[in-house]
Design an enzyme around this catalytic site. Structure first.
Site, PDB file in Angstrom:
ATOM      1  N   ASP A 185       1.311   0.314  -8.165  1.00 57.77           N
ATOM      2  CA  ASP A 185       0.943  -0.553  -7.044  1.00 57.77           C
ATOM      3  C   ASP A 185       1.986  -0.414  -5.933  1.00 57.77           C
ATOM      4  O   ASP A 185       3.092  -0.936  -6.033  1.00 57.77           O
ATOM      5  CB  ASP A 185       0.855  -2.000  -7.535  1.00 57.77           C
ATOM      6  CG  ASP A 185       0.382  -2.969  -6.464  1.00 57.77           C
ATOM      7  OD1 ASP A 185       0.383  -2.595  -5.276  1.00 57.77           O
ATOM      8  OD2 ASP A 185       0.023  -4.103  -6.815  1.00 57.77           O
ATOM      9  N   LYS A 198      -0.988  -2.883   3.419  1.00 60.58           N
ATOM     10  CA  LYS A 198       0.056  -3.172   4.416  1.00 60.58           C
ATOM     11  C   LYS A 198       0.192  -2.062   5.455  1.00 60.58           C
ATOM     12  O   LYS A 198      -0.611  -1.978   6.373  1.00 60.58           O
ATOM     13  CB  LYS A 198       1.400  -3.429   3.714  1.00 60.58           C
ATOM     14  CG  LYS A 198       1.363  -4.367   2.536  1.00 60.58           C
ATOM     15  CD  LYS A 198       1.071  -5.797   2.900  1.00 60.58           C
ATOM     16  CE  LYS A 198       1.173  -6.694   1.692  1.00 60.58           C
ATOM     17  NZ  LYS A 198       0.842  -8.084   1.957  1.00 60.58           N
ATOM     18  N   TYR A 254       2.882  -9.054  -8.824  1.00 60.36           N
ATOM     19  CA  TYR A 254       1.658  -9.552  -8.193  1.00 60.36           C
ATOM     20  C   TYR A 254       0.822  -8.362  -7.755  1.00 60.36           C
ATOM     21  O   TYR A 254       1.310  -7.459  -7.092  1.00 60.36           O
ATOM     22  CB  TYR A 254       2.007 -10.430  -6.989  1.00 60.36           C
ATOM     23  CG  TYR A 254       0.802 -10.960  -6.248  1.00 60.36           C
ATOM     24  CD1 TYR A 254       0.021 -11.978  -6.795  1.00 60.36           C
ATOM     25  CD2 TYR A 254       0.452 -10.455  -5.000  1.00 60.36           C
ATOM     26  CE1 TYR A 254      -1.081 -12.478  -6.117  1.00 60.36           C
ATOM     27  CE2 TYR A 254      -0.654 -10.958  -4.312  1.00 60.36           C
ATOM     28  CZ  TYR A 254      -1.423 -11.959  -4.869  1.00 60.36           C
ATOM     29  OH  TYR A 254      -2.509 -12.457  -4.200  1.00 60.36           O
TER      30      TYR A 254
END
Length: 506
Positions: free
Chosen positions: A292, A338, A197
């Site tokens: 990522d 995050k 994702y």
């Protein structure tokens, strides 16, 4: 393993949310900013209002109210508990390892805002940094010193990054990285892996994990065939399939995008040497690699999963840029989210100067954002990274190891079939005969797990005051704020939860 804490490192006691008169003072913090004792309450006056008798709103009432004005009652699908059923608790406050809902119930948090709470919730020094920034102004739409300082900290930690561009969300970071890779190569095609994702931009929702997997959706309505035609999806970990794609379409491929360690179909441990091999393959064909690290960045190690994987043996160091060890591979573009925002809306992409300088205003690849590099978010991010010392990473790794061991012991004692994966301190549990037989190495195997067993396990833990991810396709997150008592409470809750899962599997 002994988790007795140095008095200058971690909090010794569980959070007492009813102790509204506790005062914060500098003695609670060690020189490196770790909690050492006492209860810091930056929002003391606000919570003091709870002294007044009042009729509490229940979670059910609030969820019903939310559904009248917000689609599904939530602003991100996994929060709706669609995968596990029941009513989501509405959280009103959090401190260290504890979250509290609007009914006044406390939970030991193993979600951590889906990753940002590396050092626990509402660390006093992070809150203070945000308050100072807010007093100076909420947003300027102009350059600030905080952006420069945070970019310097990212570069200090991650060897191979020379320049950084801040954005507001992980989706925005990956979307920009793909545009940048296409601009750098003059090619259109993107390769991604099934189950990984990378945010909800249109071209990346094909066979995505995370909320798409949780909802059982193949992709998303509203994504046109034209948008997705330039995205090739390959099974994760399958180098032969990846090589075949490059052999047939290599001169069209702009980039491979991969999660550094997949964490959105549950944790998938990358096969040994896989990340290095895909870098070599991409570069041989003139394509770039987008790594990522939105979820793993600055959490698995001081330099994210890349530091853990490409620089083994030095993952506790904060000076990756100065290490003499040569990394086994270096991505062309990293994306972060995050932890980098410390709980505030902030994300970033970074990489080599020659690639990053293709972004406007220097180059032809356009990207802009009104709130990019917001001063409150950069203040929170910089304070969090400064507090994320080697001792913090050592503690997080140790907490994760003990909890993983406790889960294994409880499952083995009851004879419940399962597989467990970890990527450093991140981990997931997959219930069922198939995961136990084959392991879980890709999206298809992740989907074979017994979701009903996880649901029973989840609700038993929730009833015991342990807040787990409300989906079997997500990672468990620990923090340096989890106390020995927290760990004991988690371990004590496991046998009943395992029995509940076992009943569902009979």
């Amino acid at each position: 393993m002994d988790f007795e804490r140095d008095q200058h490192s971690y909090s010794d006691r569980p959070v007492n949310f009813d102790d509204l008169d506790a005062e914060f003072n500098e003695e609670m913090l060690s020189p490196d900013g770790a909690m050492s004792g006492g209860l810091a309450r930056p929002w003391q006056d606000q919570l003091a209002e709870q002294r007044q008798p009042q009729q509490k709103t229940t979670n059910t009432q609030m969820f019903n109210r939310a559904q009248q004005v917000i689609p599904g009652g939530v602003d991100s699908p996994v929060r709706a508990y669609g995968s596990v059923g029941g009513t989501p608790p509405f959280i009103e406050s959090a401190f260290e390892s504890i979250i509290r809902d609007i009914e006044g119930r406390h939970y030991i948090d193993l979600v951590g805002s889906w990753g940002p709470a590396l050092i626990g919730h509402s660390h006093p020094q992070v809150v203070e940094a945000v308050q100072r920034a807010a007093e100076a102004g909420l947003s300027f739409g102009a350059p600030t010193v905080g952006e420069v300082e945070l970019a310097e900290e990212v570069i200090r930690r991650v060897k191979g990054i020379q320049k950084v561009r801040f954005v507001s969300t992980g989706t925005e970071a990956t979307m920009t990285a793909i545009r940048l890779a296409r601009g750098a190569t003059g090619r259109d095609v993107l390769v991604k892996f099934a189950g990984c994702y990378h945010g909800h931009s249109d071209s990346l929702l094909a066979e995505a994990g995370s909320g798409v997997a949780t909802a059982g959706m193949p992709g998303s309505a509203g994504v046109t065939e034209g948008t997705s035609k330039d995205t090739i999806v390959v099974p994760y970990g399958d180098l032969e399939a990846l090589e075949e794609v490059f052999n047939t379409r290599g001169d069209e491929i702009a980039a491979i995008i991969t999660e550094a360690a997949p964490a959105n179909m549950g944790i998938i441990t990358p096969p040994k040497g896989f990340n290095q091999a895909l870098h070599e393959l991409a570069h041989r064909h003139g394509a770039l690699v987008i790594f990522d690290e939105v979820l793993t960045g600055f959490r698995v190690s001081a330099a994210g999963f890349w530091g853990y994987d490409a620089l083994p043996g030095v993952n506790g160091s904060l000076n990756y840029g100065n290490t003499r060890q040569v990394p086994s591979y270096v991505p062309d573009i990293f994306t972060f989210g995050k932890v980098i925002g410390g709980g505030m809306p902030l994300a970033a992409l970074g990489g080599r100067a020659d690639v990053m300088d293709l972004l406007a205003p220097l180059g032809p690849v356009y990207q802009a954002g009104t709130l990019s590099g917001n001063p409150l978010a950069t203040a929170a991010g910089l304070a969090t990274l400064k507090l994320a010392t080697p001792l913090v990473y050592e503690r997080i790794d140790s907490v994760s190891e003990v909890i993983r061991g406790g889960v294994r012991d409880a499952l083995d004692a009851d004879g419940v079939p399962y597989a467990m994966n970890n990527a450093g301190n991140l981990f997931s549990v997959f219930f069922g005969e198939k995961p136990a037989e084959t392991g879980v190495h890709n999206y298809e195997q992740a989907k074979s797990q017994n979701k009903e067993a996880y649901t029973a396990f989840f609700h038993s833990m929730l009833e015991a005051g342990i807040y787990l991810p409300p989906s079997p396709f997500e990672a468990w997150f620990v923090s340096s704020a989890h106390t020995d008592e927290d760990i004991s409470n988690i371990l004590d809750a496991l046998p009943a939860a395992v029995r509940a899962a076992a009943i569902e599997m009979d």
